[in-house]
Design an enzyme around this catalytic site. Structure first.
Site, PDB file in Angstrom:
ATOM      1  N   LYS A  45       0.864  -1.181   0.000  1.00  0.00           N
ATOM      2  CA  LYS A  45       0.000   0.000   0.000  1.00  0.00           C
ATOM      3  C   LYS A  45       0.907   1.239   0.000  1.00  0.00           C
ATOM      4  CE  LYS A  45      -3.634   2.685   0.500  1.00  0.00           C
ATOM      5  NZ  LYS A  45      -4.348   3.035  -0.755  1.00  0.00           N
ATOM      6  N   ASN A  69     -13.338   2.864  -4.999  1.00  0.00           N
ATOM      7  CA  ASN A  69     -12.784   3.118  -3.671  1.00  0.00           C
ATOM      8  C   ASN A  69     -12.329   4.551  -3.543  1.00  0.00           C
ATOM      9  OD1 ASN A  69      -9.677   3.497  -3.178  1.00  0.00           O
ATOM     10  ND2 ASN A  69      -9.898   2.238  -5.024  1.00  0.00           N
ATOM     11  N   LEU A  73      -5.480   7.220   0.636  1.00  0.00           N
ATOM     12  CA  LEU A  73      -4.078   6.914   0.989  1.00  0.00           C
ATOM     13  C   LEU A  73      -3.870   6.650   2.472  1.00  0.00           C
ATOM     14  CD1 LEU A  73      -2.316   9.506  -1.355  1.00  0.00           C
ATOM     15  CD2 LEU A  73      -2.605   7.062  -1.750  1.00  0.00           C
ATOM     16  N   ASN A  99       5.466   1.043  -2.547  1.00  0.00           N
ATOM     17  CA  ASN A  99       4.774   2.120  -3.251  1.00  0.00           C
ATOM     18  C   ASN A  99       4.805   3.375  -2.384  1.00  0.00           C
ATOM     19  OD1 ASN A  99       2.352   3.836  -3.931  1.00  0.00           O
ATOM     20  ND2 ASN A  99       2.155   2.313  -5.545  1.00  0.00           N
ATOM     21  N   ASN A 127       3.373   6.373  -6.783  1.00  0.00           N
ATOM     22  CA  ASN A 127       1.967   6.671  -7.058  1.00  0.00           C
ATOM     23  C   ASN A 127       1.829   8.168  -7.324  1.00  0.00           C
ATOM     24  OD1 ASN A 127      -0.762   7.016  -7.095  1.00  0.00           O
ATOM     25  ND2 ASN A 127      -1.165   5.985  -5.149  1.00  0.00           N
ATOM     26  N   CYS A 130      -3.174   8.957  -7.417  1.00  0.00           N
ATOM     27  CA  CYS A 130      -4.307   8.662  -6.532  1.00  0.00           C
ATOM     28  C   CYS A 130      -5.458   9.619  -6.857  1.00  0.00           C
ATOM     29  CB  CYS A 130      -3.924   8.805  -5.068  1.00  0.00           C
ATOM     30  SG  CYS A 130      -5.368   8.640  -3.992  1.00  0.00           S
ATOM     31  N   GLY A 217     -11.087  -3.350 -11.157  1.00  0.00           N
ATOM     32  CA  GLY A 217     -11.765  -4.622 -11.397  1.00  0.00           C
ATOM     33  C   GLY A 217     -11.990  -4.899 -12.875  1.00  0.00           C
ATOM     34  N   GLY A 244      -7.842  -4.841 -13.665  1.00  0.00           N
ATOM     35  CA  GLY A 244      -8.899  -5.836 -13.871  1.00  0.00           C
ATOM     36  C   GLY A 244      -8.439  -7.230 -14.226  1.00  0.00           C
TER      37      GLY A 244
HETATM   38  C1  DHB Z   1      -6.326   5.232  -3.654  1.00  0.00           C
HETATM   39  C2  DHB Z   1      -5.123   5.331  -4.275  1.00  0.00           C
HETATM   40  C3  DHB Z   1      -4.997   4.956  -5.574  1.00  0.00           C
HETATM   41  O1  DHB Z   1      -3.847   5.053  -6.241  1.00  0.00           O
HETATM   42  C4  DHB Z   1      -6.055   4.438  -6.246  1.00  0.00           C
HETATM   43  O2  DHB Z   1      -5.935   4.051  -7.516  1.00  0.00           O
HETATM   44  C5  DHB Z   1      -7.244   4.327  -5.628  1.00  0.00           C
HETATM   45  C6  DHB Z   1      -7.366   4.740  -4.332  1.00  0.00           C
HETATM   46  C7  DHB Z   1      -6.546   5.732  -2.288  1.00  0.00           C
HETATM   47  O3  DHB Z   1      -5.795   5.437  -1.362  1.00  0.00           O
HETATM   48  O4  DHB Z   1      -7.536   6.432  -2.123  1.00  0.00           O
END
Ligand code: DHB
Length: 314
Positions: A45, A69, A73, A99, A127, A130, A217, A244
């Site tokens: 994560k 979702n 983070l 990550n 990342n 997000c 997904g 997915g």
């Molecule tokens: C989150 C982070 C991401 O990179 C993603 O694709 C979806 C959700 C997050 O932590 O909110």
């Protein structure tokens, strides 16, 4: 026996299937459910400098063939990660990709520099995409100059493999992949989640507290595949296909359009052993096809399609 391993820089992955960030915690949450060493790698994560509580509930909503979702983070922060999670991870044979998410270039640099000194951290995935935070996140990932700058700054700080995770929420993802490649990235992960939303018709409220969230997904697989194909025409660095993937057939499609490896994400919430099963399936397919190396499948799609439309936008 067909060869399954591949290398990124000096790091050797035992097979081409990794667990995607955010779907496998820090590897320890799932250890009773799956032998994580049967994965080519696990991606943690996202970690930030300070711990984050994330967004208010509800943070998850199911959709047909996918999930939304808005975790925001949520994570334990890099210091607690090093203290509490790294000792377990260090003992694993699988490749540990950490990550990193941040709300400033300096924060990316600080987190990476600290992790770079740690044994058991094999590679980095950054990342910049997000969809659920105000600072950083998509505001970085949708700005090509920022992706270039972040990649260049981090490249100067580490010799370990540096993988930039790109967002599909842009017009031409290949431009971002090129920026990452030019600035020294070793690979790109393609794609992060797509922005989506859902409304509860009983309450007339959005299903997520942040209204929109990241869609993942099987629903996004054809999009992810097209983005990997687009990026494969544009860069020479390896592409890690993600979006997915739930079956060995899905993984094969990604390899054929040009992914060097794949990540499995949302399927882990249904079957945490999907990754190792897909890795075994790739080997079995390679064997059946008489291949010496699963890598022979990378970019091996026959694109000689009769009546094909020239995709001038690529
Ligand atoms: C989150 C982070 C991401 O990179 C993603 O694709 C979806 C959700 C997050 O932590 O909110």
């Amino acid at each position: 026996m067909v060869k399954q391993s591949f290398k990124l820089g000096d790091i050797e992955f035992s097979n081409r299937v990794l667990a995607a960030s955010g779907t496998f915690g820090y590897g320890d949450e799932v250890k009773e459910l799956v032998d994580v060493n049967r994965l080519g790698g696990i991606v943690t994560k996202s970690l930030s400098w300070k711990p984050r509580d994330g967004n208010a509930p509800r943070r998850i909503a199911e959709t047909p063939a996918g999930m939304l979702n808005s975790i925001g983070l949520a994570n334990i922060g890099v210091h607690k990660f090093i203290e509490d999670k790294l000792p377990y991870l260090r003992a694993l044979k699988t490749v540990k990709v950490v990550n990193i998410a941040a709300s400033s270039v300096q924060e990316y640099c600080d987190v990476l520099s600290l992790l770079d000194q740690q044994q058991g951290v094999d590679a980095f995935e950054i990342n910049v995409s997000c969809p659920n935070v105000k600072e950083g996140g998509l505001s970085f990932g949708t700005n090509c100059d920022m992706v270039r700058e972040i990649t260049a700054e981090l490249r100067a700080l580490t010799k370990k493999p540096l993988i930039m995770k790109l967002t599909p929420n842009v017009t031409h993802i290949s431009e971002f992949a090129r920026a990452a490649e030019d600035a020294g990235a070793d690979a790109v992960s393609v794609i992060n989640t797509l922005i989506g939303m859902a409304v509860d018709i009983k309450t007339r409220k959005p299903k997520l507290s942040t209204v929109t969230g990241g869609l993942s997904g099987p629903a996004i697989k054809p999009i992810a595949l097209a983005k990997v194909y687009e990026v494969a025409q544009a860069v020479k660095i390896p592409i890690i296909g993600v979006g997915g993937i739930s079956t060995v057939e899905d993984a094969l499609e990604f390899l054929l359009v040009g992914a060097t490896a794949v990540q499995v994400g949302s399927i882990n919430f249904i079957d945490p052993s999907a990754g190792p099963k897909i890795a075994d399936g790739l080997a079995a397919y390679g064997e059946k096809q008489g291949l010496g190396d699963v890598g022979q499948l990378v970019g091996a799609m026959d694109s000689n399609v009769e009546f094909s439309v020239l995709q001038s936008w690529l």
